[in-house]
Design a protein around this motif. Sequence first.
Motif, PDB file in Angstrom:
ATOM      1  N   ILE A   1       0.830  -1.203   0.000  1.00  7.24           N
ATOM      2  CA  ILE A   1       0.000   0.000   0.000  1.00  7.24           C
ATOM      3  C   ILE A   1       0.864   1.252   0.000  1.00  7.24           C
ATOM      4  O   ILE A   1       0.597   2.219  -0.744  1.00  7.24           O
ATOM      5  N   ARG A   2       1.921   1.267   0.802  1.00  9.81           N
ATOM      6  CA  ARG A   2       2.801   2.438   0.810  1.00  9.81           C
ATOM      7  C   ARG A   2       3.424   2.659  -0.562  1.00  9.81           C
ATOM      8  O   ARG A   2       3.461   3.787  -1.070  1.00  9.81           O
ATOM      9  N   LEU A   3       3.897   1.606  -1.178  1.00 18.10           N
ATOM     10  CA  LEU A   3       4.551   1.736  -2.481  1.00 18.10           C
ATOM     11  C   LEU A   3       3.575   2.208  -3.549  1.00 18.10           C
ATOM     12  O   LEU A   3       3.867   3.151  -4.312  1.00 18.10           O
ATOM     13  N   LEU A   4       2.408   1.581  -3.635  1.00 24.89           N
ATOM     14  CA  LEU A   4       1.496   1.835  -4.750  1.00 24.89           C
ATOM     15  C   LEU A   4       0.742   3.146  -4.617  1.00 24.89           C
ATOM     16  O   LEU A   4       0.292   3.704  -5.626  1.00 24.89           O
ATOM     17  N   THR A   5       0.602   3.650  -3.393  1.00 22.29           N
ATOM     18  CA  THR A   5      -0.099   4.923  -3.232  1.00 22.29           C
ATOM     19  C   THR A   5       0.847   6.118  -3.291  1.00 22.29           C
ATOM     20  O   THR A   5       0.391   7.263  -3.301  1.00 22.29           O
ATOM     21  N   ALA A   6       2.153   5.867  -3.328  1.00 22.65           N
ATOM     22  CA  ALA A   6       3.114   6.966  -3.411  1.00 22.65           C
ATOM     23  C   ALA A   6       3.012   7.695  -4.742  1.00 22.65           C
ATOM     24  O   ALA A   6       3.353   8.877  -4.842  1.00 22.65           O
ATOM     25  N   ASP A   7       2.542   7.010  -5.774  1.00 20.88           N
ATOM     26  CA  ASP A   7       2.362   7.589  -7.111  1.00 20.88           C
ATOM     27  C   ASP A   7       0.864   7.556  -7.427  1.00 20.88           C
ATOM     28  O   ASP A   7       0.322   6.485  -7.731  1.00 20.88           O
ATOM     29  N   PRO A   8       0.159   8.695  -7.347  1.00 16.67           N
ATOM     30  CA  PRO A   8      -1.292   8.688  -7.572  1.00 16.67           C
ATOM     31  C   PRO A   8      -1.699   8.107  -8.920  1.00 16.67           C
ATOM     32  O   PRO A   8      -2.731   7.427  -9.011  1.00 16.67           O
ATOM     33  N   ALA A   9      -0.893   8.350  -9.952  1.00 13.59           N
ATOM     34  CA  ALA A   9      -1.240   7.811 -11.264  1.00 13.59           C
ATOM     35  C   ALA A   9      -1.158   6.286 -11.256  1.00 13.59           C
ATOM     36  O   ALA A   9      -2.027   5.597 -11.817  1.00 13.59           O
ATOM     37  N   LEU A  10      -0.126   5.744 -10.624  1.00 16.18           N
ATOM     38  CA  LEU A  10       0.008   4.294 -10.518  1.00 16.18           C
ATOM     39  C   LEU A  10      -1.130   3.730  -9.667  1.00 16.18           C
ATOM     40  O   LEU A  10      -1.743   2.710 -10.031  1.00 16.18           O
ATOM     41  N   ARG A  11      -1.391   4.353  -8.546  1.00 16.84           N
ATOM     42  CA  ARG A  11      -2.481   3.910  -7.669  1.00 16.84           C
ATOM     43  C   ARG A  11      -3.800   3.818  -8.436  1.00 16.84           C
ATOM     44  O   ARG A  11      -4.513   2.805  -8.357  1.00 16.84           O
ATOM     45  N   ASP A  12      -4.130   4.869  -9.169  1.00 15.38           N
ATOM     46  CA  ASP A  12      -5.412   4.902  -9.876  1.00 15.38           C
ATOM     47  C   ASP A  12      -5.441   3.914 -11.041  1.00 15.38           C
ATOM     48  O   ASP A  12      -6.483   3.320 -11.333  1.00 15.38           O
ATOM     49  N   ARG A  13      -4.300   3.713 -11.659  1.00 18.73           N
ATOM     50  CA  ARG A  13      -4.228   2.745 -12.755  1.00 18.73           C
ATOM     51  C   ARG A  13      -4.507   1.335 -12.252  1.00 18.73           C
ATOM     52  O   ARG A  13      -5.264   0.578 -12.862  1.00 18.73           O
ATOM     53  N   VAL A  14      -3.895   0.982 -11.131  1.00 19.05           N
ATOM     54  CA  VAL A  14      -4.117  -0.347 -10.552  1.00 19.05           C
ATOM     55  C   VAL A  14      -5.548  -0.472 -10.037  1.00 19.05           C
ATOM     56  O   VAL A  14      -6.193  -1.508 -10.202  1.00 19.05           O
ATOM     57  N   ARG A  15      -6.052   0.585  -9.416  1.00 22.54           N
ATOM     58  CA  ARG A  15      -7.433   0.565  -8.910  1.00 22.54           C
ATOM     59  C   ARG A  15      -8.436   0.319 -10.035  1.00 22.54           C
ATOM     60  O   ARG A  15      -9.403  -0.429  -9.865  1.00 22.54           O
ATOM     61  N   ASP A  16      -8.217   0.935 -11.184  1.00 21.57           N
ATOM     62  CA  ASP A  16      -9.193   0.892 -12.280  1.00 21.57           C
ATOM     63  C   ASP A  16      -9.086  -0.352 -13.147  1.00 21.57           C
ATOM     64  O   ASP A  16      -9.966  -0.603 -13.972  1.00 21.57           O
ATOM     65  N   ASP A  17      -8.019  -1.125 -12.990  1.00 20.71           N
ATOM     66  CA  ASP A  17      -7.839  -2.320 -13.815  1.00 20.71           C
ATOM     67  C   ASP A  17      -7.488  -3.496 -12.917  1.00 20.71           C
ATOM     68  O   ASP A  17      -6.329  -3.674 -12.545  1.00 20.71           O
ATOM     69  N   PRO A  18      -8.471  -4.314 -12.549  1.00 21.99           N
ATOM     70  CA  PRO A  18      -8.204  -5.441 -11.645  1.00 21.99           C
ATOM     71  C   PRO A  18      -7.117  -6.376 -12.143  1.00 21.99           C
ATOM     72  O   PRO A  18      -6.450  -7.038 -11.329  1.00 21.99           O
ATOM     73  N   ALA A  19      -6.908  -6.441 -13.444  1.00 22.64           N
ATOM     74  CA  ALA A  19      -5.872  -7.324 -13.980  1.00 22.64           C
ATOM     75  C   ALA A  19      -4.474  -6.871 -13.584  1.00 22.64           C
ATOM     76  O   ALA A  19      -3.523  -7.653 -13.677  1.00 22.64           O
ATOM     77  N   LEU A  20      -4.338  -5.626 -13.137  1.00 22.22           N
ATOM     78  CA  LEU A  20      -3.022  -5.103 -12.774  1.00 22.22           C
ATOM     79  C   LEU A  20      -2.691  -5.305 -11.289  1.00 22.22           C
ATOM     80  O   LEU A  20      -1.560  -5.056 -10.875  1.00 22.22           O
ATOM     81  N   VAL A  21      -3.670  -5.744 -10.509  1.00 24.69           N
ATOM     82  CA  VAL A  21      -3.408  -5.908  -9.078  1.00 24.69           C
ATOM     83  C   VAL A  21      -2.336  -6.964  -8.842  1.00 24.69           C
ATOM     84  O   VAL A  21      -1.413  -6.769  -8.037  1.00 24.69           O
ATOM     85  N   ASN A  22      -2.416  -8.078  -9.541  1.00 29.26           N
ATOM     86  CA  ASN A  22      -1.448  -9.151  -9.324  1.00 29.26           C
ATOM     87  C   ASN A  22      -0.021  -8.718  -9.673  1.00 29.26           C
ATOM     88  O   ASN A  22       0.894  -8.881  -8.847  1.00 29.26           O
ATOM     89  N   PRO A  23       0.235  -8.163 -10.884  1.00 30.85           N
ATOM     90  CA  PRO A  23       1.608  -7.701 -11.149  1.00 30.85           C
ATOM     91  C   PRO A  23       2.052  -6.586 -10.217  1.00 30.85           C
ATOM     92  O   PRO A  23       3.242  -6.481  -9.898  1.00 30.85           O
TER      93      PRO A  23
END
Length: 414
Positions: A260-282
Amino acid sequence: MTPEPSALPDDLLAPDAVRDPDAAAAVLRAHDPVHWSAAHRAWLVSRYDDVVAAFRNPALSSDRVRPVMSSSDAPSDDPTQRILGLMSEWMVVTDPPAHTRLRRLAGAAFRQQQIAAMEDRIQALVDELVDAFVADGGADLVAGVAYPLPATVIAEMLGAPAADRDRFRAWSDELALVAFGAGGDARADRHERALRGLEEMVGYFRQLVALRRREPGDDMLSAMLGDDQDGLSDDELVGMCALLLFAGHETTTNAIANAIRLLTADPALRDRVRDDPALVNPAVEEALRLVGPIKVLVRWVVEDHELRGRTIRRGERVYLLLNGANRDPERFPRPDAVDLARERATHVAFGRGIHACIGAQLARIETRIAVGTLLRRLPGLRVAGEPAYLPTIASRAQESLPVVHDGSAVGSRP
């Protein structure tokens, strides 16, 4: 190329190394990848190829608790000695053939448990925790979600009553004071406290083992009973339960919080992963690589050998720096970047070889579900403040994870 340092990092518990363990590992990897640490009286190995080779090297033993016990002058009733005695039979600190038998029986239990089939139950637990976190106006994601989830999962898998969840968490905490090499802890009673917790836990698991021998169920403990000829003894079952609780709780808590700390540090990355469930695993795999829950694994040298021109002698210790290996530029292009298209599972966050984490699949599922749910249900999730890592050699653990989010837009359950 990492700049030439004025002095090589030698103490993994120094404030700078605790605050930024990856920077310390990078300096060692670039300038002295097989470094003798006077502070730890151990070799620090930090390059990917060397760490991977070490997992297969018979000169490096996982049986690392008994040598510490035998070399101590402390009496047998000393709290530290008694704790080490309880831990010395754990599967992760044994070598073949004992390890082979223990892992085979434990592996059968994991298969029978059908870990992948637990996803619906884990999702329900995560949703319950997020509901409570939001309702309470929660600000600490470790206390609210990352900490209680894995203890609850392990308790259910072992067939323990839900009412005992808090006891499981407390036992895991007390053991962590010892097992992960805590430093800077001025509490002189920490080993005594840990021993009391362990002895209480052992008594509890003995009762649970006796119950499952009389009344087997569909839980993991029942699956580990085996047959009369080759089943686990009561002592082995108690040790396996303790190991599964501790390893499954501490590691997964850290994995969730660090991701959570890593992925929320970049809002664009956070939102990209949030909006595409297929990206959660990678995204979780990259988090495991970059900020994995375990920084160091320890091996005991049982045979002299050479590594990069250094003589590693019998009786010495080797610290395998997983965080150094997982950011090695010779193995990972752009090693410090989150790359969601990176080849999966080549990192060593869960070890490798016969001692690879037997619960890795479960930890991945819990982390993936928790991270995906938190990003989806807490829009704008972000961490408040810098990380405050606990001063331990082995574990990358955050005592708390203060977060803020757009509370007015809390998402609903799926």
